[in-house]
Design an enzyme around this catalytic site. Structure first.
Site, mmCIF file in Angstrom:
data_model
loop_
_atom_site.group_PDB
_atom_site.id
_atom_site.type_symbol
_atom_site.label_atom_id
_atom_site.label_comp_id
_atom_site.label_asym_id
_atom_site.label_seq_id
_atom_site.Cartn_x
_atom_site.Cartn_y
_atom_site.Cartn_z
ATOM 1 N N CYS A 29 -19.883 27.325 45.408
ATOM 2 C CA CYS A 29 -19.964 27.777 44.002
ATOM 3 C C CYS A 29 -21.244 28.547 43.666
ATOM 4 O O CYS A 29 -21.215 29.468 42.839
ATOM 5 C CB CYS A 29 -19.815 26.582 43.067
ATOM 6 S SG CYS A 29 -20.716 25.124 43.612
ATOM 7 N N HIS B 139 -23.878 26.940 36.878
ATOM 8 C CA HIS B 139 -25.061 27.029 37.742
ATOM 9 C C HIS B 139 -25.925 28.216 37.304
ATOM 10 O O HIS B 139 -25.414 29.332 37.140
ATOM 11 C CB HIS B 139 -24.651 27.253 39.197
ATOM 12 C CG HIS B 139 -23.941 26.093 39.845
ATOM 13 N ND1 HIS B 139 -23.853 24.839 39.299
ATOM 14 C CD2 HIS B 139 -23.298 26.024 41.046
ATOM 15 C CE1 HIS B 139 -23.184 24.038 40.121
ATOM 16 N NE2 HIS B 139 -22.834 24.738 41.182
HETATM 17 P P1 NAP Z 1 -13.637 15.298 43.601
HETATM 18 O O1 NAP Z 1 -13.714 15.392 42.126
HETATM 19 O O2 NAP Z 1 -14.325 14.172 44.286
HETATM 20 O O3 NAP Z 1 -12.068 15.278 44.010
HETATM 21 C C1 NAP Z 1 -11.616 15.020 45.330
HETATM 22 C C2 NAP Z 1 -10.091 15.062 45.376
HETATM 23 O O4 NAP Z 1 -9.638 14.905 46.742
HETATM 24 C C3 NAP Z 1 -9.386 13.972 44.586
HETATM 25 O O5 NAP Z 1 -8.170 14.491 44.099
HETATM 26 C C4 NAP Z 1 -9.092 12.902 45.650
HETATM 27 O O6 NAP Z 1 -7.947 12.111 45.343
HETATM 28 C C5 NAP Z 1 -8.723 13.817 46.819
HETATM 29 N N1 NAP Z 1 -8.837 13.131 48.109
HETATM 30 C C6 NAP Z 1 -9.865 12.391 48.583
HETATM 31 N N2 NAP Z 1 -9.590 11.938 49.817
HETATM 32 C C7 NAP Z 1 -8.341 12.396 50.137
HETATM 33 C C8 NAP Z 1 -7.482 12.240 51.260
HETATM 34 N N3 NAP Z 1 -7.835 11.527 52.326
HETATM 35 N N4 NAP Z 1 -6.275 12.874 51.232
HETATM 36 C C9 NAP Z 1 -5.879 13.591 50.161
HETATM 37 N N5 NAP Z 1 -6.646 13.746 49.045
HETATM 38 C C10 NAP Z 1 -7.859 13.165 49.047
HETATM 39 O O7 NAP Z 1 -14.231 16.608 44.305
HETATM 40 P P2 NAP Z 1 -14.320 18.124 43.717
HETATM 41 O O8 NAP Z 1 -15.601 18.369 43.017
HETATM 42 O O9 NAP Z 1 -13.034 18.431 43.039
HETATM 43 O O10 NAP Z 1 -14.454 18.969 45.065
HETATM 44 C C11 NAP Z 1 -13.341 19.187 45.906
HETATM 45 C C12 NAP Z 1 -13.700 20.208 46.983
HETATM 46 O O11 NAP Z 1 -14.043 21.455 46.373
HETATM 47 C C13 NAP Z 1 -14.903 19.777 47.830
HETATM 48 O O12 NAP Z 1 -14.693 20.188 49.153
HETATM 49 C C14 NAP Z 1 -16.048 20.559 47.201
HETATM 50 O O13 NAP Z 1 -17.105 20.786 48.094
HETATM 51 C C15 NAP Z 1 -15.347 21.853 46.797
HETATM 52 N N6 NAP Z 1 -15.999 22.583 45.716
HETATM 53 C C16 NAP Z 1 -16.355 21.954 44.552
HETATM 54 C C17 NAP Z 1 -16.951 22.685 43.528
HETATM 55 C C18 NAP Z 1 -17.387 22.068 42.223
HETATM 56 O O14 NAP Z 1 -18.048 22.764 41.420
HETATM 57 N N7 NAP Z 1 -17.030 20.807 41.955
HETATM 58 C C19 NAP Z 1 -17.165 24.053 43.697
HETATM 59 C C20 NAP Z 1 -16.758 24.682 44.874
HETATM 60 C C21 NAP Z 1 -16.181 23.935 45.870
HETATM 61 P P3 NAP Z 1 -8.044 10.639 44.654
HETATM 62 O O15 NAP Z 1 -8.348 10.860 43.195
HETATM 63 O O16 NAP Z 1 -6.682 10.104 44.876
HETATM 64 O O17 NAP Z 1 -9.122 9.896 45.370
#
Ligand code: NAP
Length: 351
Positions: A150, A242
């Site tokens: 991001c 950010h």
């Molecule tokens: P998050 O809020 O922690 O969400 C994680 C998601 O993945 C939840 O839906 C969780 O499901 C699911 N999950 C976890 N373990 C799993 C498994 N074994 N199989 C299937 N689903 C699973 O994280 P996030 O911030 O959305 O980030 C997600 C990704 O995007 C990461 O790789 C992060 O680095 C990337 N990213 C994030 C941002 C940002 O600004 N947040 C920006 C760019 C990229 P449950 O609810 O069922 O546990």
């Protein structure tokens, strides 16, 4: 709305990025959310039971009753948007791509692989050519494309017009990154209130390597851009958006006015193609002394633009400016959706 729209799956649907995908895909003219995947914690439940909706407005009606599937499900959709944690994304995304899906991923896992495009449609759409190589190399019917981290997303969106107009030699960037970038629940509130945390795991390395890939060319393989970049990454108590303080040495010595002109004139393929999620202005310039600010500017162009301000001379490197970008819209889900729109416009989606 006609329902010839392409059915899509959202992986990591209950998370920060997954919820953004769902919000941004509501009423999308080309894509319709048909399948949702999350962890075993959520699988088998209706989305409305598995999810605490953390975005403004209500959870879209169209997804409330969809039953969340687990990572081993055989999906019917031709396209999957992935917001999975990197620890699990590798295996799941690989299996889906091998099975014929187009996987548009937010996750770091595949970004730097030599046959996986890391795309910002305004910056390096020519990198999509690597999809053919990827399918040949791996014997896949589908493929994986990725969008960047991001903070590097917004940095690169602002560097591109400067690279084109003046050339880039050296870039120094210090980030002030929002808490939502760490997922939910992310950094504990007691570590975040009244504080700045001067470390975000792997973030500086991601910025330095991903920028080089996206700003390098493509000649049958990805080239590494020919400049140096150093990043300091900090977590600050801001919810979304950010901020980044950038100092740089360009190949030429333009005045701040010429740099502003390059930012304002910047238009690229998504604007030409009028992709549904494309901002009209990918880089928006603010002229006030105290802008951009997260609270005031993160939703500029529906969160899809990078907002720059304070463009001025730098006594060390020549030029400096401040930029701000929404981390879960243009920095994550919005970026993935724009990438998928480009894939469709360029004929890469079979659906
Ligand atoms: P998050 O809020 O922690 O969400 C994680 C998601 O993945 C939840 O839906 C969780 O499901 C699911 N999950 C976890 N373990 C799993 C498994 N074994 N199989 C299937 N689903 C699973 O994280 P996030 O911030 O959305 O980030 C997600 C990704 O995007 C990461 O790789 C992060 O680095 C990337 N990213 C994030 C941002 C940002 O600004 N947040 C920006 C760019 C990229 P449950 O609810 O069922 O546990």
């Amino acid at each position: 709305m006609s329902d010839n729209r392409i059915p899509v799956a959202v992986l990591g649907a209950t998370g920060n990025v997954g919820q953004r995908f769902i919000q941004l895909l509501e009423n999308h003219p080309w894509f319709r959310v048909a399948e949702l995947v999350a962890s075993e914690r959520s699988a088998g439940k209706k989305f409305s039971e598995a999810t605490v909706w953390r975005l403004g407005n209500d959870m879209p009606e169209s997804v409330r009753d969809l039953v969340v599937q687990d990572y081993s499900a055989d999906l019917q959709s031709a396209l999957a948007f992935s917001g999975l944690p990197s620890e699990v994304a590798g295996e799941i995304e690989t299996r889906l791509a091998a099975n014929g899906l187009a996987v548009v991923s937010n996750t770091a896992t595949h970004r730097i692989e030599p046959d996986v495009p890391l795309i910002i449609p305004e910056v390096n759409p020519e990198h999509l050519a690597a999809i053919k190589t990827q399918q040949e190399n791996r014997g896949w019917k589908g493929f994986i494309t990725t969008n960047s981290n991001c903070s590097v997303m917004h940095l690169v969106l602002t560097l591109k017009p400067l690279q084109d107009a003046f050339g880039l030699n050296k870039v120094m960037v210090t980030t002030l990154q929002a808490v939502s970038g760490a997922g939910y629940p992310g950094v504990p509130s007691l570590d975040m209130i009244d504080n700045v945390v001067p470390y975000i795991g792997s973030e500086e390395e991601k910025m330095e390597t991903e920028a080089m890939k996206m700003l390098g060319g493509y000649d049958g393989g990805f080239q590494t851009a020919d400049f140096v970049l150093s990043a300091h990454c900090n977590r600050v108590p801001v919810r979304d958006g950010h901020t980044e303080c950038v100092s740089l040495e360009l190949g030429a010595q333009p005045s701040p006015a010429e740099v502003i002109e390059a930012f304002e004139a910047f238009r690229a393929l998504p604007q030409e193609l009028e992709l549904p999620s494309a901002p009209k202005r990918p880089v928006v310039v603010r002229y006030e002394d105290n802008r951009p600010q997260p609270q005031l500017d993160r939703d500029t162009e529906r969160g899809m633009a990078s907002v720059v301000g304070r463009v001025r001379p730098c006594p060390v490197l020549g030029l400096k400016y401040v930029l701000l970008g929404h981390n879960t819209i243009r920095g994550a889900a919005g970026a993935g959706i724009l990438n998928a729109e480009l894939l469709k416009a360029k004929g890469y989606l079979n659906a």
